[in-house]
Design a protein around this motif. Structure first.
Motif, PDB file in Angstrom:
ATOM      1  N   TRP A 149       1.163 -11.269   3.073  1.00  0.00           N
ATOM      2  CA  TRP A 149       2.168 -12.240   3.830  1.00  0.00           C
ATOM      3  C   TRP A 149       2.322 -11.662   5.296  1.00  0.00           C
ATOM      4  CZ3 TRP A 149       3.466 -16.753   2.477  1.00  0.00           C
ATOM      5  CH2 TRP A 149       3.780 -17.062   1.205  1.00  0.00           C
ATOM      6  N   PHE A 150       1.974 -10.582   5.383  1.00  0.00           N
ATOM      7  CA  PHE A 150       2.263  -9.845   7.006  1.00  0.00           C
ATOM      8  C   PHE A 150       1.113 -10.724   7.705  1.00  0.00           C
ATOM      9  CE2 PHE A 150       1.096  -6.694  10.148  1.00  0.00           C
ATOM     10  CZ  PHE A 150       2.196  -6.696  10.822  1.00  0.00           C
ATOM     11  N   PHE A 151       0.082 -10.877   7.311  1.00  0.00           N
ATOM     12  CA  PHE A 151      -0.978 -11.525   7.883  1.00  0.00           C
ATOM     13  C   PHE A 151      -1.314 -12.798   7.782  1.00  0.00           C
ATOM     14  CE2 PHE A 151      -2.445  -6.862   7.580  1.00  0.00           C
ATOM     15  CZ  PHE A 151      -2.823  -6.570   8.968  1.00  0.00           C
ATOM     16  N   GLY A 152      -0.230 -13.553   7.452  1.00  0.00           N
ATOM     17  CA  GLY A 152      -0.166 -14.931   7.338  1.00  0.00           C
ATOM     18  C   GLY A 152      -0.631 -15.611   6.102  1.00  0.00           C
ATOM     19  N   ILE A 153      -1.118 -14.732   5.068  1.00  0.00           N
ATOM     20  CA  ILE A 153      -1.935 -15.314   3.894  1.00  0.00           C
ATOM     21  C   ILE A 153      -0.848 -15.019   2.657  1.00  0.00           C
ATOM     22  CG2 ILE A 153      -3.927 -14.540   2.554  1.00  0.00           C
ATOM     23  CD1 ILE A 153      -5.066 -13.079   4.772  1.00  0.00           C
ATOM     24  N   HIS A 154      -0.954 -16.176   1.948  1.00  0.00           N
ATOM     25  CA  HIS A 154      -0.315 -16.454   0.919  1.00  0.00           C
ATOM     26  C   HIS A 154      -0.524 -15.223  -0.065  1.00  0.00           C
ATOM     27  CE1 HIS A 154       2.329 -17.974  -2.363  1.00  0.00           C
ATOM     28  NE2 HIS A 154       2.656 -19.226  -1.799  1.00  0.00           N
ATOM     29  N   GLY A 155       0.258 -14.018  -0.085  1.00  0.00           N
ATOM     30  CA  GLY A 155       0.224 -12.881  -0.815  1.00  0.00           C
ATOM     31  C   GLY A 155       0.540 -13.380  -2.270  1.00  0.00           C
ATOM     32  N   ASN A 156       1.462 -13.982  -3.057  1.00  0.00           N
ATOM     33  CA  ASN A 156       1.581 -14.252  -4.219  1.00  0.00           C
ATOM     34  C   ASN A 156       0.291 -15.091  -4.979  1.00  0.00           C
ATOM     35  OD1 ASN A 156       4.211 -14.142  -2.793  1.00  0.00           O
ATOM     36  ND2 ASN A 156       4.954 -14.005  -5.005  1.00  0.00           N
ATOM     37  N   ASN A 157      -0.185 -15.924  -4.293  1.00  0.00           N
ATOM     38  CA  ASN A 157      -1.427 -16.677  -4.585  1.00  0.00           C
ATOM     39  C   ASN A 157      -2.533 -15.511  -4.695  1.00  0.00           C
ATOM     40  OD1 ASN A 157      -0.267 -18.942  -4.757  1.00  0.00           O
ATOM     41  ND2 ASN A 157      -1.034 -19.833  -3.008  1.00  0.00           N
ATOM     42  N   MET A 158      -2.704 -14.517  -3.716  1.00  0.00           N
ATOM     43  CA  MET A 158      -3.805 -13.661  -3.711  1.00  0.00           C
ATOM     44  C   MET A 158      -3.942 -12.659  -5.061  1.00  0.00           C
ATOM     45  SD  MET A 158      -5.560 -14.570  -1.108  1.00  0.00           S
ATOM     46  CE  MET A 158      -6.731 -13.113  -0.896  1.00  0.00           C
ATOM     47  N   ILE A 159      -2.766 -12.051  -5.517  1.00  0.00           N
ATOM     48  CA  ILE A 159      -2.604 -11.386  -6.474  1.00  0.00           C
ATOM     49  C   ILE A 159      -2.484 -11.954  -7.878  1.00  0.00           C
ATOM     50  CG2 ILE A 159      -1.422  -9.580  -5.002  1.00  0.00           C
ATOM     51  CD1 ILE A 159       1.037 -10.058  -6.456  1.00  0.00           C
ATOM     52  N   GLY A 160      -2.129 -13.560  -7.864  1.00  0.00           N
ATOM     53  CA  GLY A 160      -2.019 -14.240  -8.837  1.00  0.00           C
ATOM     54  C   GLY A 160      -3.059 -14.056  -9.962  1.00  0.00           C
ATOM     55  N   ALA A 161      -4.349 -13.992  -9.595  1.00  0.00           N
ATOM     56  CA  ALA A 161      -5.334 -13.977 -10.573  1.00  0.00           C
ATOM     57  C   ALA A 161      -5.336 -12.909 -11.315  1.00  0.00           C
ATOM     58  CB  ALA A 161      -6.737 -14.210  -9.730  1.00  0.00           C
ATOM     59  N   VAL A 162      -4.827 -11.559 -10.692  1.00  0.00           N
ATOM     60  CA  VAL A 162      -4.995 -10.269 -11.383  1.00  0.00           C
ATOM     61  C   VAL A 162      -3.577 -10.203 -12.194  1.00  0.00           C
ATOM     62  CG1 VAL A 162      -4.723  -7.762 -10.994  1.00  0.00           C
ATOM     63  CG2 VAL A 162      -6.232  -9.315  -9.564  1.00  0.00           C
ATOM     64  N   ILE A 163      -2.480 -10.693 -11.761  1.00  0.00           N
ATOM     65  CA  ILE A 163      -1.164 -10.355 -12.264  1.00  0.00           C
ATOM     66  C   ILE A 163      -0.802 -11.237 -13.519  1.00  0.00           C
ATOM     67  CG2 ILE A 163       0.710 -11.773 -10.541  1.00  0.00           C
ATOM     68  CD1 ILE A 163       2.016  -9.135 -10.306  1.00  0.00           C
ATOM     69  N   THR A 164      -1.232 -12.669 -13.087  1.00  0.00           N
ATOM     70  CA  THR A 164      -0.877 -13.764 -14.048  1.00  0.00           C
ATOM     71  C   THR A 164      -0.926 -13.588 -15.628  1.00  0.00           C
ATOM     72  OG1 THR A 164      -0.477 -15.491 -12.228  1.00  0.00           O
ATOM     73  CG2 THR A 164      -0.613 -16.238 -14.316  1.00  0.00           C
ATOM     74  N   PRO A 165      -2.263 -13.333 -15.951  1.00  0.00           N
ATOM     75  CA  PRO A 165      -2.670 -13.096 -17.350  1.00  0.00           C
ATOM     76  C   PRO A 165      -1.738 -12.026 -17.821  1.00  0.00           C
ATOM     77  CG  PRO A 165      -4.539 -13.071 -16.030  1.00  0.00           C
ATOM     78  CD  PRO A 165      -3.563 -13.281 -15.027  1.00  0.00           C
ATOM     79  N   ILE A 166      -1.650 -10.986 -17.022  1.00  0.00           N
ATOM     80  CA  ILE A 166      -0.897  -9.766 -17.659  1.00  0.00           C
ATOM     81  C   ILE A 166       0.512 -10.036 -18.050  1.00  0.00           C
ATOM     82  CG2 ILE A 166      -0.146  -7.351 -17.407  1.00  0.00           C
ATOM     83  CD1 ILE A 166      -2.494  -7.145 -15.542  1.00  0.00           C
ATOM     84  N   ILE A 167       1.226 -10.603 -16.890  1.00  0.00           N
ATOM     85  CA  ILE A 167       2.784 -11.092 -17.191  1.00  0.00           C
ATOM     86  C   ILE A 167       2.844 -12.376 -18.138  1.00  0.00           C
ATOM     87  CG2 ILE A 167       3.513 -10.064 -15.030  1.00  0.00           C
ATOM     88  CD1 ILE A 167       3.526 -12.924 -13.781  1.00  0.00           C
ATOM     89  N   THR A 168       2.095 -13.022 -18.443  1.00  0.00           N
ATOM     90  CA  THR A 168       2.049 -14.111 -19.224  1.00  0.00           C
ATOM     91  C   THR A 168       1.823 -13.690 -20.632  1.00  0.00           C
ATOM     92  OG1 THR A 168       1.140 -15.570 -17.681  1.00  0.00           O
ATOM     93  CG2 THR A 168       0.987 -16.600 -19.857  1.00  0.00           C
ATOM     94  N   ALA A 169       0.700 -12.875 -20.740  1.00  0.00           N
ATOM     95  CA  ALA A 169       0.443 -12.140 -22.131  1.00  0.00           C
ATOM     96  C   ALA A 169       1.825 -11.402 -22.629  1.00  0.00           C
ATOM     97  CB  ALA A 169      -0.711 -11.416 -22.062  1.00  0.00           C
TER      98      ALA A 169
END
Length: 293
Positions: free
Chosen positions: A118-138
């Motif tokens: 986010w500091f560099f203007g990139i959507h941080g949540n989308n960037m880590i989503g591929a890693v974090i979403t399967p874990i927290i959804t399971a």
């Protein structure tokens, strides 16, 4: 048994959390198999005069049949040789990753990494989503099953727990520090404009309005706050000071309400506000300095 009395049913055991990673892996590989067969022209060919919407289903039929037969054979082989279905086998392979990925150090690293993006203007949540979403959804699926069965709930980082008790608190503290202390016309106007969106965890007006992009006055205190927030919420759950997450809710629900309803525990709201006032005390001096500019 008479055929009249024979009952046919589909077991729901294969629709639980153990099958989630198998579904993801099989889905990804099935697409690659279909793509490879399409490139090699291993499809049913029909006259070009046919309409595309008529020919398309026949073109996809051969890859579909191959995928179904391939995974059925692989599942049968797994049951025959390893005495475990393919979904159970894949889950066993990924189970260590689940435990490591859902640990406090891993979640802190991912959340801080999102903040850096986010500091560099990139959507941080989308960037880590591929890693974090399967874990927290399971994890939330498993928590809901355990809660429904009356068993102890095991997973702390489930659904949006890391966001509600992390980034959402930080952005609320940034906004209220502006509302309370800002004297410049820009930040005073921006704080009022951003308030309705912030109530529903939509922080883009702040991210690009303050801006927090390439802004050390917001980045440094936010980084510090995340290092404090996540351990507080984690150990509050671990020590039984508040319940673990047992409901999956939309991330746009106001954060304090989300904390209370998702855990079915009013104490989660108390923990959230404790974090908020800590963050406000950390962020306010930085926002005052930025406001003077």
């Amino acid at each position: 048994m008479s055929l009249l009395h024979q009952q046919w049913h589909i077991s729901l055991a294969g629709l639980g959390t153990n099958s989630m990673f198998a579904a993801i892996i099989i889905g990804l590989l099935s697409v690659q198999i279909s793509h490879w067969m399409d490139k090699k022209k291993m499809t049913i060919k029909l006259p070009s005069a046919l309409l595309p919407n008529v020919a398309a289903p026949f073109q996809a039929m051969m890859p579909l049949v191959v995928n179904v037969i391939f995974w059925m054979c692989l599942n049968s082989a797994s049951q025959a040789w390893l005495h475990a279905g393919l979904t159970d086998l894949i889950f066993k392979i990924f189970e260590p990753i689940l435990h490591v990925g859902a640990s406090l150090p891993a979640m802190m690293f991912l959340c801080e990494l999102a903040l850096i993006f986010w500091f560099f203007g990139i959507h941080g949540n989308n960037m880590i989503g591929a890693v974090i979403t399967p874990i927290i959804t399971a994890n939330i699926a498993q928590n809901m099953q355990q809660y429904a069965a009356g068993n102890p709930v095991t997973n702390i980082f489930a659904n949006n727990f890391h966001f509600i008790f992390g980034e959402a608190v930080v952005y609320c503290a940034i906004l209220w520090s502006m509302l309370i202390f800002a004297k410049s016309a820009k930040l005073k106007a921006l704080s009022r404009f951003s308030l309705p969106a912030n109530l529903f965890n939509i922080n883009e007006p702040q991210v690009f309005g303050i801006p927090t992009v390439m802004n050390l006055f917001t980045f440094i205190p936010s980084f510090i706050c995340l290092l404090i927030n996540l351990p507080i919420a984690y150990y509050a759950s671990k020590l039984g000071l508040m319940n673990k997450t047992v409901l999956s809710l939309p991330w746009t629900m106001p954060a304090p309400l989300y904390a209370i309803i998702s855990t079915l525990d009013w104490r989660a709201g108390v923990v959230w506000f404790i974090e908020f006032f800590i963050d406000l005390a950390i962020i306010a001096p930085f926002m005052k300095m930025y406001d003077k500019q």
